[in-house]
Design an enzyme around this catalytic site. Structure first.
Site, PDB file in Angstrom:
ATOM      1  N   ASP A   8       0.877  -1.163   0.000  1.00 40.27           N
ATOM      2  CA  ASP A   8       0.000   0.000   0.000  1.00 40.27           C
ATOM      3  C   ASP A   8       0.930   1.234   0.000  1.00 40.27           C
ATOM      4  OD1 ASP A   8      -2.309   1.635   0.456  1.00 40.27           O
ATOM      5  OD2 ASP A   8      -1.746   1.723   2.565  1.00 40.27           O
ATOM      6  N   LEU A   9       0.402   2.380  -0.363  1.00 37.40           N
ATOM      7  CA  LEU A   9       1.251   3.585  -0.412  1.00 37.40           C
ATOM      8  C   LEU A   9       1.098   4.448   0.849  1.00 37.40           C
ATOM      9  CD1 LEU A   9       3.075   5.578  -2.052  1.00 37.40           C
ATOM     10  CD2 LEU A   9       0.951   6.601  -2.891  1.00 37.40           C
ATOM     11  N   ASP A  10      -0.095   5.032   0.991  1.00 41.12           N
ATOM     12  CA  ASP A  10      -0.345   5.975   2.085  1.00 41.12           C
ATOM     13  C   ASP A  10      -0.329   5.249   3.429  1.00 41.12           C
ATOM     14  OD1 ASP A  10      -0.822   8.247   0.343  1.00 41.12           O
ATOM     15  OD2 ASP A  10      -2.709   7.301  -0.197  1.00 41.12           O
TER      16      ASP A  10
ATOM     17  N   THR B 294       1.169  10.102   4.307  1.00 39.16           N
ATOM     18  CA  THR B 294       0.425  11.191   3.664  1.00 39.16           C
ATOM     19  C   THR B 294      -0.904  11.483   4.359  1.00 39.16           C
ATOM     20  OG1 THR B 294      -0.118   9.439   2.147  1.00 39.16           O
ATOM     21  CG2 THR B 294       1.299  11.167   1.298  1.00 39.16           C
TER      22      THR B 294
ATOM     23  N   LYS C  72      -8.735   6.369   6.253  1.00 42.63           N
ATOM     24  CA  LYS C  72      -7.552   5.611   5.821  1.00 42.63           C
ATOM     25  C   LYS C  72      -7.940   4.437   4.933  1.00 42.63           C
ATOM     26  CE  LYS C  72      -4.250   6.932   9.314  1.00 42.63           C
ATOM     27  NZ  LYS C  72      -3.462   6.552  10.484  1.00 42.63           N
TER      28      LYS C  72
ATOM     29  N   SER D 180      -2.363   0.586  -4.416  1.00 46.57           N
ATOM     30  CA  SER D 180      -2.880   1.745  -3.672  1.00 46.57           C
ATOM     31  C   SER D 180      -4.237   2.208  -4.194  1.00 46.57           C
ATOM     32  CB  SER D 180      -1.876   2.899  -3.802  1.00 46.57           C
ATOM     33  OG  SER D 180      -2.447   4.117  -3.378  1.00 46.57           O
ATOM     34  N   ALA D 181      -5.037   2.772  -3.297  1.00 50.61           N
ATOM     35  CA  ALA D 181      -6.333   3.346  -3.681  1.00 50.61           C
ATOM     36  C   ALA D 181      -6.176   4.737  -4.280  1.00 50.61           C
ATOM     37  CB  ALA D 181      -7.224   3.440  -2.451  1.00 50.61           C
TER      38      ALA D 181
ATOM     39  N   LYS E  70     -10.897  -0.826  -2.255  1.00 43.67           N
ATOM     40  CA  LYS E  70     -10.727  -1.699  -1.091  1.00 43.67           C
ATOM     41  C   LYS E  70     -11.921  -1.458  -0.168  1.00 43.67           C
ATOM     42  CE  LYS E  70      -5.709  -0.867  -1.267  1.00 43.67           C
ATOM     43  NZ  LYS E  70      -4.561  -0.201  -0.634  1.00 43.67           N
TER      44      LYS E  70
ATOM     45  N   GLU F 255      -0.088  -3.372   4.556  1.00 46.78           N
ATOM     46  CA  GLU F 255      -1.227  -2.446   4.635  1.00 46.78           C
ATOM     47  C   GLU F 255      -1.348  -1.777   6.004  1.00 46.78           C
ATOM     48  OE1 GLU F 255      -3.850  -0.933   3.644  1.00 46.78           O
ATOM     49  OE2 GLU F 255      -3.987  -1.551   1.565  1.00 46.78           O
ATOM     50  N   ASP F 256      -1.827  -0.544   6.011  1.00 47.54           N
ATOM     51  CA  ASP F 256      -2.079   0.116   7.307  1.00 47.54           C
ATOM     52  C   ASP F 256      -3.571   0.334   7.559  1.00 47.54           C
ATOM     53  OD1 ASP F 256      -2.406   2.139   5.339  1.00 47.54           O
ATOM     54  OD2 ASP F 256      -2.228   3.634   6.932  1.00 47.54           O
TER      55      ASP F 256
HETATM   56  C1  BG6 Z   1      -5.661   5.925   0.213  1.00 48.72           C
HETATM   57  C2  BG6 Z   1      -5.707   6.788   1.455  1.00 48.72           C
HETATM   58  O1  BG6 Z   1      -4.393   5.383   0.054  1.00 48.72           O
HETATM   59  O2  BG6 Z   1      -6.000   6.697  -0.927  1.00 48.72           O
HETATM   60  C3  BG6 Z   1      -7.081   7.427   1.584  1.00 48.72           C
HETATM   61  O3  BG6 Z   1      -5.435   6.002   2.608  1.00 48.72           O
HETATM   62  C4  BG6 Z   1      -7.399   8.207   0.317  1.00 48.72           C
HETATM   63  O4  BG6 Z   1      -7.113   8.254   2.714  1.00 48.72           O
HETATM   64  C5  BG6 Z   1      -7.302   7.288  -0.901  1.00 48.72           C
HETATM   65  O5  BG6 Z   1      -8.707   8.751   0.405  1.00 48.72           O
HETATM   66  C6  BG6 Z   1      -7.558   8.017  -2.216  1.00 48.72           C
HETATM   67  O6  BG6 Z   1      -6.530   8.933  -2.410  1.00 48.72           O
HETATM   68  P1  BG6 Z   1      -6.473  10.060  -3.532  1.00 48.72           P
HETATM   69  O7  BG6 Z   1      -5.033  10.502  -3.491  1.00 48.72           O
HETATM   70  O8  BG6 Z   1      -6.833   9.427  -4.836  1.00 48.72           O
HETATM   71  O9  BG6 Z   1      -7.429  11.122  -3.139  1.00 48.72           O
HETATM   72 MG    MG Z   2      -2.831   3.082   3.539  1.00 48.98          MG
END
Ligand code: BG6
Ligand code: MG
Length: 217
Positions: free
Chosen positions: A9-11, A17, A45, A114-115, A145, A169-170
Site C-alpha cells: 500500500d502507499l499511504d 500522507t 484511511k 494503492s487506492a 478496497k 497495509e495500514d
Molecule cells: C488511500 C488513502 O491510500 O487513498 C485514503 O489512505 C485516500 O485516505 C485514498 O482517500 C484516495 O486517495 P487520492 O489521493 O486518490 O485522493
Molecule cells: Mg494506507
C-alpha cells in the site's frame, strides 16, 4: 524464496500522507462548517476519495448535489497536491528503503497496490517511481478496497499466484482486501483496527529484511 512477491500500500506504508489528506479535508470541512477531527480522519484511511467525502459529509450531516461533490473533491485534491508537491525522500517511512533495496537485489518482485489516484506523483516526489516492478493505483480499479481488485491486478502484473503475494497495509479495508484476494497480510498499526492481519507490526521500522526473509519462506 522463488515465486513470491510483495504488494505495498502507499499511504501509511511507504509514506505518511494521512496528515496531508487530513489538512486538505479539514479546510473543506471548515468551509462547510463541519467539525472534522483527527479521529474522524482515521476513518478515511484506505478509503477512496469519494467515500472519504461521504464520510466527512456524514460527520456534519451535510447533503450536497453530485455536481457540488465533484467540485469539492477537486478543490480538496488541489490542496492535497500542494502538500504533496513539497514531499521528498525524507518522507519515506522507516525501514522501507532498506526493504525495497533488499527485494531489488534479490530480484523479488514487488508492486504498489494503492487506492490513491495520486500515487505516481507521490512516488515521483520521493524518488521511488522507478523502484517498483509494477504500479497499480486508484486509476486502475473500478472497485475500491475492501474489494480485492487492486491486489489481484497487482498479482497479475507480478505474474504471481495470489497465495504467493504478501500485502503490506495500514488500513482495515486493505487487510480485508488482502484476505479476500487469498493473500498473506502484514498490518502496520494497532490490533484494534488490524487484528485480522496475519502479522501485525506497530511501525514500518519493524518491517526488517529478516522479517521479509521469514515471510518469503
Ligand atoms: C488511500 C488513502 O491510500 O487513498 C485514503 O489512505 C485516500 O485516505 C485514498 O482517500 C484516495 O486517495 P487520492 O489521493 O486518490 O485522493
Ligand atoms: Mg494506507
Amino acid at each position: 524464496m522463488e515465486g513470491k512477491g510483495f504488494i505495498f500500500d502507499l499511504d501509511g506504508v511507504i509514506v505518511d500522507t494521512a496528515k496531508y489528506h487530513y489538512l486538505a479535508w479539514k479546510e473543506l470541512a471548515n468551509q462547510l462548517g463541519i467539525n472534522f477531527t483527527e479521529e474522524h480522519n482515521e476513518l478515511l484511511k484506505g478509503v477512496s476519495r469519494v467515500k472519504s467525502l461521504e464520510i466527512l459529509l456524514g460527520v456534519g450531516d451535510v447533503t450536497l448535489s453530485d455536481t457540488e461533490k465533484v467540485r469539492y473533491m477537486e478543490e480538496k485534491n488541489t490542496r492535497y497536491l500542494e502538500y504533496v508537491a513539497k514531499m521528498d525522500e525524507s518522507e519515506i517511512l522507516p525501514g522501507i528503503k532498506e526493504l525495497l533495496a533488499f527485494l531489488k537485489e534479490n530480484k523479488i518482485p514487488f508492486s504498489l497496490g494503492s487506492a490513491s489516484k495520486n500515487a505516481r506523483v507521490i512516488l515521483e516526489g520521493v524518488n521511488l517511481l522507478d523502484a517498483f516492478t509494477a504500479i497499480v493505483d486508484g486509476n486502475d480499479v473500478s472497485k475500491a478496497k475492501p474489494d480485492p481488485e487492486v491486489f489481484l491486478i497487482a498479482a497479475e502484473k507480478l505474474k504471481l499466484e495470489p497465495k504467493n503475494c504478501i500485502v503490506i497495509e495500514d488500513a482495515a479495508a486493505g487487510i480485508e482486501a488482502a484476505k479476500r484476494a487469498n493473500m498473506k497480510s502484514v498490518g502496520i498499526g494497532e490490533e484494534e483496527m488490524l487484528g485480522a492481519a496475519d502479522v501485525l507490526l506497530d511501525s514500518t521500522a519493524k518491517l526488517t529484511v529478516a522479517l521479509a526473509k521469514e515471510l518469503l519462506n
